[in-house]
Scaffold this motif. Structure first.
Motif, PDB file in Angstrom:
ATOM      1  N   ARG A 157     118.290  15.515  22.566  1.00 31.81           N
ATOM      2  CA  ARG A 157     117.613  16.734  22.119  1.00 31.81           C
ATOM      3  C   ARG A 157     117.101  17.447  23.368  1.00 31.81           C
ATOM      4  N   PHE A 158     117.388  18.741  23.432  1.00 34.88           N
ATOM      5  CA  PHE A 158     116.992  19.572  24.558  1.00 34.88           C
ATOM      6  C   PHE A 158     115.974  20.612  24.111  1.00 34.88           C
ATOM      7  N   ALA A 159     115.064  20.957  25.005  1.00 31.51           N
ATOM      8  CA  ALA A 159     114.096  22.017  24.760  1.00 31.51           C
ATOM      9  C   ALA A 159     114.301  23.114  25.798  1.00 31.51           C
ATOM     10  N   THR A 212     111.183  29.215  36.072  1.00 34.58           N
ATOM     11  CA  THR A 212     110.147  29.554  37.045  1.00 34.58           C
ATOM     12  C   THR A 212     108.811  28.884  36.762  1.00 34.58           C
ATOM     13  N   SER A 213     108.525  28.583  35.506  1.00 32.13           N
ATOM     14  CA  SER A 213     107.222  28.002  35.177  1.00 32.13           C
ATOM     15  C   SER A 213     107.295  26.601  34.579  1.00 32.13           C
ATOM     16  N   GLY A 214     108.460  26.232  34.028  1.00 33.90           N
ATOM     17  CA  GLY A 214     108.590  24.950  33.334  1.00 33.90           C
ATOM     18  C   GLY A 214     107.971  24.961  31.949  1.00 33.90           C
ATOM     19  N   MET A 238     117.740  24.260  29.662  1.00 35.45           N
ATOM     20  CA  MET A 238     117.660  23.330  28.539  1.00 35.45           C
ATOM     21  C   MET A 238     117.367  21.968  29.155  1.00 35.45           C
ATOM     22  N   VAL A 239     116.149  21.486  28.945  1.00 37.89           N
ATOM     23  CA  VAL A 239     115.725  20.224  29.542  1.00 37.89           C
ATOM     24  C   VAL A 239     115.709  19.129  28.477  1.00 37.89           C
ATOM     25  N   VAL A 240     115.976  17.925  28.916  1.00 36.46           N
ATOM     26  CA  VAL A 240     116.026  16.798  27.984  1.00 36.46           C
ATOM     27  C   VAL A 240     114.631  16.524  27.444  1.00 36.46           C
TER      28      VAL A 240
END
Length: 144
Positions: free
Chosen positions: A115-117, A122-124, A60-62
Motif C-alpha cells: 500500500r502506497f500513500a 518537497t515536504s514529505g 508514492m511512498v510505501v
C-alpha cells in the motif's frame, strides 16, 4: 504462465550470485527489491516516470508491505514477477499486488501486496493524488 489476476505487467528475473545468501537461496530482501523495481518499471510504462513525479512534486511512498514467502529461489533460476494495481482511492493511496513465479515449474514463490500513500516530495507531507495519477493509475486498476 498462469497468474492469480488477469493482465499482469511482467518482468523477467535471472537469479545471480549477488542475490544468494548464506543458506544458498535468494535472500528475502531481494524479493522486496524486485517488487520495488517492477513498481518503477510499471509506473514508467504507464507514463509516470521519476522525472514526472518530481515535476508534480509528488511521490508514492510505501505505507505497508505484506510478503508471503512460499518457496525459495536459487542461483540461475529464471523467474517472472508480475504486478497489478488493485486499488486507487483517487485521493491519497493506491495498492499493488505481486506474484513471483519460477519459469521451470510454474511454482509461485511469493505473493505480496504493498500500500502506497501520496506525499509531497518537497515536504514529505500527505498530499492528494494529482489528477494525472488518478487518471493513469485509476485506469490501470485490476479487480481482485
Amino acid at each position: 504462465m498462469e497468474w492469480v489476476l488477469p493482465d499482469p505487467f511482467v518482468i523477467d528475473i535471472q537469479v545471480t550470485q549477488e542475490a544468494i545468501d548464506a543458506y544458498q537461496h535468494v535472500n528475502n530482501s531481494e524479493y522486496l527489491r524486485w517488487a520495488e523495481q517492477i513498481s518503477w518499471v510499471h509506473s514508467e510504462a504507464l507514463g509516470l516516470s521519476l522525472e514526472r513525479y518530481r515535476e508534480l512534486d509528488r511521490a508514492m511512498v510505501v505505507q505497508r508491505h505484506e510478503l508471503d514467502y512460499l518457496a525459495p529461489a536459487f542461483i540461475d533460476d529464471k523467474l517472472q514477477l508480475a504486478t497489478w494495481i488493485v486499488a486507487c482511492d483517487g485521493r491519497f493511496s493506491l495498492a499493488r499486488r505481486f506474484q513471483l513465479k519460477r519459469v521451470s515449474d510454474g511454482r509461485t514463490l511469493l505473493n505480496a501486496r504493498t500500500r502506497f500513500a501520496c506525499v509531497a516530495l518537497t515536504s514529505g507531507r500527505p498530499k492528494r493524488l494529482p489528477d494525472e495519477y488518478q487518471r493513469i493509475y485509476g485506469a490501470a486498476v485490476v479487480a481482485e
